[in-house]
Scaffold this active site. Sequence first.
Site, PDB file in Angstrom:
ATOM      1  N   ALA A 143      39.327  36.048  51.381  1.00  0.00           N
ATOM      2  CA  ALA A 143      39.304  35.151  51.592  1.00  0.00           C
ATOM      3  C   ALA A 143      38.029  34.521  52.776  1.00  0.00           C
ATOM      4  O   ALA A 143      37.645  33.343  52.757  1.00  0.00           O
ATOM      5  CB  ALA A 143      40.694  34.298  52.362  1.00  0.00           C
ATOM      6  N   ARG A 189      28.854  34.670  45.063  1.00  0.00           N
ATOM      7  CA  ARG A 189      29.249  35.602  43.799  1.00  0.00           C
ATOM      8  C   ARG A 189      30.417  34.588  43.092  1.00  0.00           C
ATOM      9  O   ARG A 189      30.870  33.503  43.773  1.00  0.00           O
ATOM     10  CB  ARG A 189      30.519  35.916  45.150  1.00  0.00           C
ATOM     11  CG  ARG A 189      29.713  37.553  46.249  1.00  0.00           C
ATOM     12  CD  ARG A 189      30.817  38.248  46.587  1.00  0.00           C
ATOM     13  NE  ARG A 189      31.422  39.048  46.089  1.00  0.00           N
ATOM     14  CZ  ARG A 189      32.348  40.003  45.993  1.00  0.00           C
ATOM     15  NH1 ARG A 189      33.157  39.860  47.533  1.00  0.00           N
ATOM     16  NH2 ARG A 189      33.118  41.022  45.678  1.00  0.00           N
ATOM     17  N   GLN A 237      39.116  48.259  51.179  1.00  0.00           N
ATOM     18  CA  GLN A 237      39.790  46.825  52.375  1.00  0.00           C
ATOM     19  C   GLN A 237      41.338  47.492  52.257  1.00  0.00           C
ATOM     20  O   GLN A 237      41.653  46.707  53.167  1.00  0.00           O
ATOM     21  CB  GLN A 237      39.380  45.406  51.134  1.00  0.00           C
ATOM     22  CG  GLN A 237      38.357  45.494  50.560  1.00  0.00           C
ATOM     23  CD  GLN A 237      37.479  46.242  49.562  1.00  0.00           C
ATOM     24  OE1 GLN A 237      37.666  47.144  49.366  1.00  0.00           O
ATOM     25  NE2 GLN A 237      36.852  45.111  49.390  1.00  0.00           N
ATOM     26  N   ASP A 247      41.266  36.457  43.124  1.00  0.00           N
ATOM     27  CA  ASP A 247      40.558  35.172  43.272  1.00  0.00           C
ATOM     28  C   ASP A 247      40.886  34.378  41.926  1.00  0.00           C
ATOM     29  O   ASP A 247      39.948  33.708  42.607  1.00  0.00           O
ATOM     30  CB  ASP A 247      38.956  35.945  42.953  1.00  0.00           C
ATOM     31  CG  ASP A 247      39.710  37.455  44.346  1.00  0.00           C
ATOM     32  OD1 ASP A 247      37.986  37.001  44.915  1.00  0.00           O
ATOM     33  OD2 ASP A 247      39.484  38.501  44.224  1.00  0.00           O
ATOM     34  N   ASN A 269      41.431  39.452  39.956  1.00  0.00           N
ATOM     35  CA  ASN A 269      41.886  40.904  41.122  1.00  0.00           C
ATOM     36  C   ASN A 269      40.492  42.127  41.601  1.00  0.00           C
ATOM     37  O   ASN A 269      40.294  42.411  40.550  1.00  0.00           O
ATOM     38  CB  ASN A 269      43.002  40.272  41.557  1.00  0.00           C
ATOM     39  CG  ASN A 269      43.597  40.976  43.650  1.00  0.00           C
ATOM     40  OD1 ASN A 269      43.146  40.412  43.894  1.00  0.00           O
ATOM     41  ND2 ASN A 269      43.928  42.283  43.810  1.00  0.00           N
ATOM     42  N   LYS A 270      40.971  42.204  42.643  1.00  0.00           N
ATOM     43  CA  LYS A 270      40.484  43.162  42.812  1.00  0.00           C
ATOM     44  C   LYS A 270      40.060  43.888  41.451  1.00  0.00           C
ATOM     45  O   LYS A 270      41.015  44.617  41.299  1.00  0.00           O
ATOM     46  CB  LYS A 270      40.514  43.456  44.463  1.00  0.00           C
ATOM     47  CG  LYS A 270      39.960  45.301  44.975  1.00  0.00           C
ATOM     48  CD  LYS A 270      38.504  44.928  44.810  1.00  0.00           C
ATOM     49  CE  LYS A 270      37.766  46.652  44.923  1.00  0.00           C
ATOM     50  NZ  LYS A 270      36.350  46.122  45.064  1.00  0.00           N
TER      51      LYS A 270
END
Length: 350
Positions: free
Chosen positions: A60, A100, A200, A241, A251-252
């Site tokens: 975020a 992005r 991350q 996301d 998501n990732k």
Amino acid sequence: MERMDEEMPFLLRYENVAWYENGRVRILDRRVYPAQVRFVECASYREVAQAVRDMVTQSAGPYTAVGMGMALAAHECRDRSGEEQAAFLEQASRELASARPTAANRYAAVTESCRRAALEALRTGCDPAEAAVRTTVESLNRRYGKMQAVGDRLAELIPDGGTILTQCFGETIIGTVMRAARRQNKTFRVFCAETRPYLQGARLTASCFAEMGFDTTVVTDNMAAYVMEREGVDLFTSAADTIAMDGHIANKIGTLQLAILAKYFHIPYFVTGIPDRDKPAGRDIVIELRDPEQVLCTGGARHTAPGVKAVYPAFDVTPPHLISGVVTDRGVFTPYTLERYFDGGETAFY
């Protein structure tokens, strides 16, 4: 100015995400944290957009960065005519929002609010950069406040003394679920998937949980099945996301495989966040493809032979049948009943 980042770990305090001051935006470089506490300084809104593209800040973090980027844009065009400033701010909003693609709709909610606030400040003779900063902080407060309600609900789903598995860096939910657990006098163990290629989970999520005193363990991305089978994982959780209205979430990269494993081991998977009404279905989710070179290197050192290729989708999409529930500020919904979230009307989030 009222703030909602009290009791948050270092990474989640507003100035340590991104901040505008004196014609510069400072962004904490999450690519090297916690080995280094380094800030990238941006002298133009285009440098802010580039920093977002380069993943100087992730999760975020870009919501804050693009808002502060709008303050910088207002500063950049301060000596131009009113008409030129309006055009400059419109261009800045577009470029920052599209830095992005997967979460561009969310970035745009922030940049457009800042643009409108800056234009109103110009109309009334106030400082448009200050107006954009204030609007960004209001957005942060709103998001942190709503996500606290999400964190409260997620904490209620975690057994006292239980164990959870996380994916990537859920940012606000990480801080709010820890605040909620403290207020509920609850503790739990955390296993953090490292999240290749930027790590991350290992560097950011694990740092936050450890800083706040939680029992924290990092595992490589290919150890998840072992952990689920042998470590008594009570639930798998991730942010998203984007959450499409048909229950697909992005998501990732790697989230999908963890969701499949959780289903196999009968472990519930709870997604956290707010549904995106402007994303009707999973097919509306744009997957960002990043430079494959980032997969071939770790910490700047290449670890593959010449001629080896790679692919780097930044996100994957998890279908609704793998999701146990979507935890929101208005309750826990099945991925098939997300429209009910809006029964109480729509309110601003970003």
